[in-house]
Write an enzyme that holds these catalytic residues in place. Structure first.
Site, PDB file in Angstrom:
ATOM      1  N   GLY A 157      -2.357  -5.548   8.597  1.00 40.61           N
ATOM      2  CA  GLY A 157      -3.503  -5.431   7.685  1.00 40.61           C
ATOM      3  C   GLY A 157      -3.345  -6.315   6.460  1.00 40.61           C
ATOM      4  O   GLY A 157      -4.276  -7.025   6.056  1.00 40.61           O
ATOM      5  N   MET A 158      -2.154  -6.300   5.877  1.00 36.74           N
ATOM      6  CA  MET A 158      -1.898  -7.147   4.712  1.00 36.74           C
ATOM      7  C   MET A 158      -2.018  -8.619   5.086  1.00 36.74           C
ATOM      8  O   MET A 158      -2.542  -9.425   4.311  1.00 36.74           O
ATOM      9  CB  MET A 158      -0.511  -6.864   4.130  1.00 36.74           C
ATOM     10  CG  MET A 158      -0.419  -5.598   3.308  1.00 36.74           C
ATOM     11  SD  MET A 158      -1.325  -5.743   1.757  1.00 36.74           S
ATOM     12  CE  MET A 158      -0.509  -4.459   0.816  1.00 36.74           C
TER      13      MET A 158
ATOM     14  N   CYS B 225       2.744  -3.193   4.227  1.00 38.60           N
ATOM     15  CA  CYS B 225       1.930  -2.048   4.623  1.00 38.60           C
ATOM     16  C   CYS B 225       2.623  -1.399   5.820  1.00 38.60           C
ATOM     17  O   CYS B 225       3.800  -1.660   6.056  1.00 38.60           O
ATOM     18  CB  CYS B 225       0.487  -2.465   4.941  1.00 38.60           C
ATOM     19  SG  CYS B 225       0.270  -3.598   6.328  1.00 38.60           S
ATOM     20  N   GLY B 226       1.937  -0.581   6.567  1.00 40.38           N
ATOM     21  CA  GLY B 226       2.571   0.121   7.679  1.00 40.38           C
ATOM     22  C   GLY B 226       3.079  -0.803   8.771  1.00 40.38           C
ATOM     23  O   GLY B 226       4.200  -0.668   9.245  1.00 40.38           O
ATOM     24  N   THR B 227       2.250  -1.767   9.175  1.00 46.38           N
ATOM     25  CA  THR B 227       2.651  -2.700  10.229  1.00 46.38           C
ATOM     26  C   THR B 227       2.807  -4.138   9.733  1.00 46.38           C
ATOM     27  O   THR B 227       3.364  -4.971  10.441  1.00 46.38           O
ATOM     28  CB  THR B 227       1.613  -2.742  11.365  1.00 46.38           C
ATOM     29  OG1 THR B 227       0.373  -3.215  10.819  1.00 46.38           O
ATOM     30  CG2 THR B 227       1.440  -1.374  12.013  1.00 46.38           C
ATOM     31  N   GLY B 228       2.277  -4.443   8.575  1.00 47.57           N
ATOM     32  CA  GLY B 228       2.241  -5.807   8.060  1.00 47.57           C
ATOM     33  C   GLY B 228       1.002  -6.549   8.504  1.00 47.57           C
ATOM     34  O   GLY B 228       0.646  -7.580   7.937  1.00 47.57           O
TER      35      GLY B 228
ATOM     36  N   ASP C 168       0.866  -1.169   0.000  1.00 47.49           N
ATOM     37  CA  ASP C 168       0.000   0.000   0.000  1.00 47.49           C
ATOM     38  C   ASP C 168       0.907   1.223   0.000  1.00 47.49           C
ATOM     39  O   ASP C 168       2.125   1.106  -0.183  1.00 47.49           O
ATOM     40  CB  ASP C 168      -0.973  -0.021   1.181  1.00 47.49           C
ATOM     41  CG  ASP C 168      -0.320   0.189   2.543  1.00 47.49           C
ATOM     42  OD1 ASP C 168       0.929   0.311   2.615  1.00 47.49           O
ATOM     43  OD2 ASP C 168      -1.055   0.226   3.544  1.00 47.49           O
ATOM     44  N   HIS C 169       0.325   2.391   0.204  1.00 47.13           N
ATOM     45  CA  HIS C 169       1.088   3.641   0.179  1.00 47.13           C
ATOM     46  C   HIS C 169       2.169   3.680   1.261  1.00 47.13           C
ATOM     47  O   HIS C 169       3.279   4.139   1.017  1.00 47.13           O
ATOM     48  CB  HIS C 169       0.144   4.839   0.325  1.00 47.13           C
ATOM     49  CG  HIS C 169      -0.765   4.727   1.519  1.00 47.13           C
ATOM     50  ND1 HIS C 169      -1.891   3.925   1.512  1.00 47.13           N
ATOM     51  CD2 HIS C 169      -0.713   5.285   2.743  1.00 47.13           C
ATOM     52  CE1 HIS C 169      -2.494   4.003   2.686  1.00 47.13           C
ATOM     53  NE2 HIS C 169      -1.800   4.829   3.450  1.00 47.13           N
TER      54      HIS C 169
ATOM     55  N   ARG D  45       5.888 -34.111  10.118  1.00 46.55           N
ATOM     56  CA  ARG D  45       4.807 -33.931  11.093  1.00 46.55           C
ATOM     57  C   ARG D  45       4.057 -32.617  10.898  1.00 46.55           C
ATOM     58  O   ARG D  45       2.911 -32.474  11.332  1.00 46.55           O
ATOM     59  CB  ARG D  45       5.353 -34.012  12.513  1.00 46.55           C
ATOM     60  CG  ARG D  45       6.223 -32.842  12.931  1.00 46.55           C
ATOM     61  CD  ARG D  45       6.797 -33.051  14.344  1.00 46.55           C
ATOM     62  NE  ARG D  45       7.368 -31.862  14.892  1.00 46.55           N
ATOM     63  CZ  ARG D  45       8.598 -31.410  14.641  1.00 46.55           C
ATOM     64  NH1 ARG D  45       9.386 -32.074  13.821  1.00 46.55           N
ATOM     65  NH2 ARG D  45       9.041 -30.315  15.213  1.00 46.55           N
ATOM     66  N   HIS D  46       4.677 -31.658  10.209  1.00 39.86           N
ATOM     67  CA  HIS D  46       4.036 -30.363  10.002  1.00 39.86           C
ATOM     68  C   HIS D  46       2.992 -30.407   8.888  1.00 39.86           C
ATOM     69  O   HIS D  46       2.084 -29.578   8.862  1.00 39.86           O
ATOM     70  CB  HIS D  46       5.088 -29.299   9.689  1.00 39.86           C
ATOM     71  CG  HIS D  46       6.157 -29.229  10.730  1.00 39.86           C
ATOM     72  ND1 HIS D  46       5.921 -28.779  12.007  1.00 39.86           N
ATOM     73  CD2 HIS D  46       7.464 -29.591  10.691  1.00 39.86           C
ATOM     74  CE1 HIS D  46       7.037 -28.862  12.719  1.00 39.86           C
ATOM     75  NE2 HIS D  46       7.990 -29.353  11.934  1.00 39.86           N
TER      76      HIS D  46
ATOM     77  N   HIS E  49       8.017 -24.669   9.179  1.00 39.35           N
ATOM     78  CA  HIS E  49       6.986 -25.418   9.894  1.00 39.35           C
ATOM     79  C   HIS E  49       5.569 -25.106   9.453  1.00 39.35           C
ATOM     80  O   HIS E  49       4.684 -25.957   9.631  1.00 39.35           O
ATOM     81  CB  HIS E  49       7.090 -25.155  11.398  1.00 39.35           C
ATOM     82  CG  HIS E  49       8.272 -25.804  12.023  1.00 39.35           C
ATOM     83  ND1 HIS E  49       8.489 -25.772  13.374  1.00 39.35           N
ATOM     84  CD2 HIS E  49       9.305 -26.507  11.504  1.00 39.35           C
ATOM     85  CE1 HIS E  49       9.612 -26.422  13.663  1.00 39.35           C
ATOM     86  NE2 HIS E  49      10.125 -26.875  12.528  1.00 39.35           N
TER      87      HIS E  49
END
Length: 143
Positions: A70-71, A65-68, A8-9, A132-133, A98
């Site tokens: 929202g994306m 994005c700003g914090t990651g 985003d912006h 196992r994962h 994992h």
């Protein structure tokens, strides 16, 4: 491997820096926007990357994005997408190893450029461990 990338912006400048890293290191990528710091709605760009990963056009996705956060929320609404919001290299490694994460999200306002590039580098260098994962991944893919 082709990687899809979008922001985003708020994430535009970091996206450009990561694209530069990918280009210098010979990693093929598809840029799904945005193309400026003008305000946009991040779910639109998350969808473009997720569809690219879902269809196999891209092996992995990078969203910024700003914090990651929202994306990450937007990406995880798409079937088959396992997006991990990472702020350190260990989390990026474990997300792939994992959790078979196929999209990484980053926060441009909380992670510096150098660290963000190291996170991407780690994410792209690790393969899913399976074993196992695999059963666990199948469980959350069926939700």
């Amino acid at each position: 491997m082709t990687v899809s990338i979008a922001s985003d912006h708020a994430g535009y400048e970091l996206k450009e820096a990561i694209k530069n890293y990918l280009d210098i290191n010979g990693v093929m990528f598809a840029d799904f926007g945005t193309n400026s710091a003008e305000s946009v709605d991040y779910p639109v760009f998350a969808k473009k990357v997720c569809v690219s990963v879902q269809t196999g056009e891209s092996a992995a996705g990078i969203l910024i994005c700003g914090t990651g956060i929202g994306m990450s929320i937007a990406a995880n609404k798409h079937r088959g997408i396992r997006a991990a919001c990472c702020a350190d290299t260990y989390s990026a490694k474990m997300a792939r190893l994992h959790n078979d994460a196929n999209v990484i999200t980053l926060g441009s306002r909380v992670t510096g450029t150098g660290l963000a590039i190291e996170i991407v580098k780690k994410f792209l260098s690790v393969d899913f461990e399976g074993g196992r994962h695999s059963e666990r991944v199948g469980m959350y893919d069926s939700l």
